[in-house]
Design a protein around this motif. Structure first.
Motif, PDB file in Angstrom:
ATOM      1  N   ILE A 113       0.831  -1.314   0.405  1.00 41.71           N
ATOM      2  CA  ILE A 113      -0.207   0.036   0.032  1.00 41.71           C
ATOM      3  C   ILE A 113       0.726   1.178   0.308  1.00 41.71           C
ATOM      4  O   ILE A 113       1.575   1.518   0.715  1.00 41.71           O
ATOM      5  CB  ILE A 113      -1.156   0.059   1.033  1.00 41.71           C
ATOM      6  CG1 ILE A 113      -1.539  -1.508   1.069  1.00 41.71           C
ATOM      7  CG2 ILE A 113      -1.249   1.767   1.854  1.00 41.71           C
ATOM      8  CD1 ILE A 113      -2.676  -1.773   2.145  1.00 41.71           C
ATOM      9  N   THR A 161     -12.037   3.669 -12.375  1.00 42.46           N
ATOM     10  CA  THR A 161     -11.713   4.021 -11.550  1.00 42.46           C
ATOM     11  C   THR A 161     -11.408   3.470 -10.378  1.00 42.46           C
ATOM     12  O   THR A 161      -9.720   3.322  -9.677  1.00 42.46           O
ATOM     13  CB  THR A 161     -12.694   5.762 -10.798  1.00 42.46           C
ATOM     14  OG1 THR A 161     -12.685   6.687 -11.780  1.00 42.46           O
ATOM     15  CG2 THR A 161     -11.276   5.944 -10.085  1.00 42.46           C
ATOM     16  N   ILE A 162     -11.367   2.583  -9.895  1.00 38.69           N
ATOM     17  CA  ILE A 162     -11.635   1.338  -8.685  1.00 38.69           C
ATOM     18  C   ILE A 162     -10.856   0.730  -9.357  1.00 38.69           C
ATOM     19  O   ILE A 162      -9.487   1.213  -8.999  1.00 38.69           O
ATOM     20  CB  ILE A 162     -12.720   0.883  -8.720  1.00 38.69           C
ATOM     21  CG1 ILE A 162     -13.569   1.279  -6.876  1.00 38.69           C
ATOM     22  CG2 ILE A 162     -12.246  -0.784  -7.731  1.00 38.69           C
ATOM     23  CD1 ILE A 162     -14.811  -0.154  -7.464  1.00 38.69           C
ATOM     24  N   ILE A 163     -10.466   0.192 -10.099  1.00 38.35           N
ATOM     25  CA  ILE A 163      -8.908  -0.436 -11.096  1.00 38.35           C
ATOM     26  C   ILE A 163      -7.898   0.377 -11.157  1.00 38.35           C
ATOM     27  O   ILE A 163      -6.390   0.120 -10.296  1.00 38.35           O
ATOM     28  CB  ILE A 163      -9.268  -1.078 -12.414  1.00 38.35           C
ATOM     29  CG1 ILE A 163     -10.431  -2.050 -11.966  1.00 38.35           C
ATOM     30  CG2 ILE A 163      -8.186  -1.597 -12.834  1.00 38.35           C
ATOM     31  CD1 ILE A 163     -10.889  -2.206 -14.019  1.00 38.35           C
ATOM     32  N   PHE A 208      -7.330   3.088  -9.271  1.00 34.36           N
ATOM     33  CA  PHE A 208      -6.955   3.016  -7.793  1.00 34.36           C
ATOM     34  C   PHE A 208      -6.380   2.544  -7.097  1.00 34.36           C
ATOM     35  O   PHE A 208      -5.371   2.545  -6.313  1.00 34.36           O
ATOM     36  CB  PHE A 208      -8.355   3.789  -6.696  1.00 34.36           C
ATOM     37  CG  PHE A 208      -8.183   4.368  -5.578  1.00 34.36           C
ATOM     38  CD1 PHE A 208      -7.437   5.167  -5.097  1.00 34.36           C
ATOM     39  CD2 PHE A 208      -8.395   3.122  -5.216  1.00 34.36           C
ATOM     40  CE1 PHE A 208      -7.633   5.297  -4.029  1.00 34.36           C
ATOM     41  CE2 PHE A 208      -7.958   3.123  -3.252  1.00 34.36           C
ATOM     42  CZ  PHE A 208      -7.917   4.499  -2.526  1.00 34.36           C
ATOM     43  N   LEU A 209      -6.685   0.964  -7.315  1.00 32.16           N
ATOM     44  CA  LEU A 209      -5.987   0.069  -7.270  1.00 32.16           C
ATOM     45  C   LEU A 209      -4.229  -0.303  -8.050  1.00 32.16           C
ATOM     46  O   LEU A 209      -3.213  -0.435  -6.905  1.00 32.16           O
ATOM     47  CB  LEU A 209      -6.447  -1.483  -7.500  1.00 32.16           C
ATOM     48  CG  LEU A 209      -8.005  -1.417  -6.244  1.00 32.16           C
ATOM     49  CD1 LEU A 209      -8.746  -3.516  -6.722  1.00 32.16           C
ATOM     50  CD2 LEU A 209      -7.679  -1.827  -4.852  1.00 32.16           C
ATOM     51  N   PHE A 210      -4.183   0.271  -8.882  1.00 31.20           N
ATOM     52  CA  PHE A 210      -2.701   0.094  -9.091  1.00 31.20           C
ATOM     53  C   PHE A 210      -2.383   1.195  -8.958  1.00 31.20           C
ATOM     54  O   PHE A 210      -0.918   0.706  -8.644  1.00 31.20           O
ATOM     55  CB  PHE A 210      -3.226   0.737 -11.284  1.00 31.20           C
ATOM     56  CG  PHE A 210      -3.308  -0.637 -11.509  1.00 31.20           C
ATOM     57  CD1 PHE A 210      -2.321  -1.169 -12.031  1.00 31.20           C
ATOM     58  CD2 PHE A 210      -4.480  -1.343 -12.177  1.00 31.20           C
ATOM     59  CE1 PHE A 210      -2.491  -2.555 -13.740  1.00 31.20           C
ATOM     60  CE2 PHE A 210      -4.367  -2.238 -12.868  1.00 31.20           C
ATOM     61  CZ  PHE A 210      -3.877  -3.283 -13.630  1.00 31.20           C
ATOM     62  N   TYR A 211      -2.421   2.534  -8.546  1.00 32.07           N
ATOM     63  CA  TYR A 211      -2.005   3.381  -7.191  1.00 32.07           C
ATOM     64  C   TYR A 211      -1.584   3.416  -6.385  1.00 32.07           C
ATOM     65  O   TYR A 211      -0.492   3.215  -5.979  1.00 32.07           O
ATOM     66  CB  TYR A 211      -2.630   4.530  -7.598  1.00 32.07           C
ATOM     67  CG  TYR A 211      -1.653   5.638  -8.694  1.00 32.07           C
ATOM     68  CD1 TYR A 211      -0.663   5.978  -9.381  1.00 32.07           C
ATOM     69  CD2 TYR A 211      -2.728   5.613 -10.089  1.00 32.07           C
ATOM     70  CE1 TYR A 211      -0.848   6.322 -10.542  1.00 32.07           C
ATOM     71  CE2 TYR A 211      -3.078   6.413 -11.241  1.00 32.07           C
ATOM     72  CZ  TYR A 211      -1.459   6.547 -11.915  1.00 32.07           C
ATOM     73  OH  TYR A 211      -0.781   6.880 -12.917  1.00 32.07           O
ATOM     74  N   LEU A 212      -2.673   2.605  -5.888  1.00 37.15           N
ATOM     75  CA  LEU A 212      -2.961   2.109  -4.245  1.00 37.15           C
ATOM     76  C   LEU A 212      -1.743   1.060  -4.184  1.00 37.15           C
ATOM     77  O   LEU A 212      -0.611   1.116  -3.114  1.00 37.15           O
ATOM     78  CB  LEU A 212      -4.302   2.358  -3.869  1.00 37.15           C
ATOM     79  CG  LEU A 212      -4.105   1.485  -2.202  1.00 37.15           C
ATOM     80  CD1 LEU A 212      -3.823   3.023  -1.083  1.00 37.15           C
ATOM     81  CD2 LEU A 212      -5.484   0.567  -2.202  1.00 37.15           C
ATOM     82  N   LEU A 213      -1.756   0.224  -4.504  1.00 35.46           N
ATOM     83  CA  LEU A 213      -0.905  -1.280  -4.687  1.00 35.46           C
ATOM     84  C   LEU A 213       0.648  -1.315  -4.918  1.00 35.46           C
ATOM     85  O   LEU A 213       1.548  -2.081  -4.872  1.00 35.46           O
ATOM     86  CB  LEU A 213      -1.769  -2.569  -5.277  1.00 35.46           C
ATOM     87  CG  LEU A 213      -2.570  -2.528  -4.080  1.00 35.46           C
ATOM     88  CD1 LEU A 213      -3.729  -4.057  -4.936  1.00 35.46           C
ATOM     89  CD2 LEU A 213      -2.039  -2.996  -3.157  1.00 35.46           C
ATOM     90  N   ASN A 214       0.985   0.318  -6.001  1.00 34.74           N
ATOM     91  CA  ASN A 214       2.324   0.306  -6.631  1.00 34.74           C
ATOM     92  C   ASN A 214       2.244  -0.540  -8.125  1.00 34.74           C
ATOM     93  O   ASN A 214       3.467  -0.495  -7.924  1.00 34.74           O
ATOM     94  CB  ASN A 214       3.616   0.188  -5.031  1.00 34.74           C
ATOM     95  CG  ASN A 214       4.806   1.280  -6.088  1.00 34.74           C
ATOM     96  OD1 ASN A 214       4.302   1.987  -6.670  1.00 34.74           O
ATOM     97  ND2 ASN A 214       5.592   1.256  -5.539  1.00 34.74           N
TER      98      ASN A 214
END
Length: 182
Positions: free
Chosen positions: A26, A79-81, A83-89
């Motif tokens: 994260i 946007t969720i997808i 967002f997860l790409f950026y959140l999980l690096n």
């Protein structure tokens, strides 16, 4: 068989490669960034838009709400997808993808789509209907939140454009360097 050693080393070693340098975890810096906060706002307000439209009573003459709910749910999932790409690096795991351009074009398209959804939603509010009724309240609130989501996507587009122009997170500098045989 005398040549075969009594002890065999089965331990493997891993070399340093480009993908192994960035662990999946994260990214708290992303959550604290303006872009991360805007994505959270887009997700929350986008959820409110499609929840309010889904909860309203849609009659036979309200076919335009199909477009509004399509835009709201489709962009919410995308946007969720992202967002997860950026959140999980995960963006650092895929260095060949020009993420600044993906972010710019996605947010630009989302802004345009939400502009059409906002106009469709706002124009469907019957000004002669009784204020305070269930139908009026849901449509007015969903139009308001569609406008807010449109503004959030517009700000994200502006940030992505400024990021691209400023050289931060530039796709040209984030690509791995190699030897050109030309």
């Amino acid at each position: 068989m005398a040549d075969f050693p009594d002890k065999v080393n089965t331990q493997t070693s891993t070399g340093s490669n480009a993908r192994g340098n960035f662990p999946i975890g994260i990214d708290t810096y992303f959550l604290k960034s303006f872009f991360g906060i805007l994505m959270i706002v887009e997700l929350v307000f986008g959820l409110l838009v499609w929840a309010l439209i889904s909860g309203s009573r849609i009659s036979a003459g309200d076919g335009a709400f199909g477009w509004v709910i399509f835009v709201a749910i489709f962009l919410w999932i995308l946007t969720i997808i992202l967002f997860l790409f950026y959140l999980l690096n995960l963006t650092s795991k895929l260095p060949k993808v020009p993420w600044v351009y993906v972010r710019l074009y996605f947010n630009l398209a989302a802004t345009i789509l939400y502009l059409t959804a906002f106009i469709t939603n706002a124009s469907s509010i019957d000004p002669t209907s009784i204020r305070g009724t269930y139908k009026y309240n849901n449509r007015a609130a969903s139009a308001f939140f569609a406008g807010m989501v449109m503004i959030a996507y517009g700000l994200s587009t502006l940030l992505a454009f400024l990021s691209m122009r400023g050289g931060r997170d530039n796709a040209a500098t984030s690509q791995p360097t190699g030897h050109n045989s030309a």
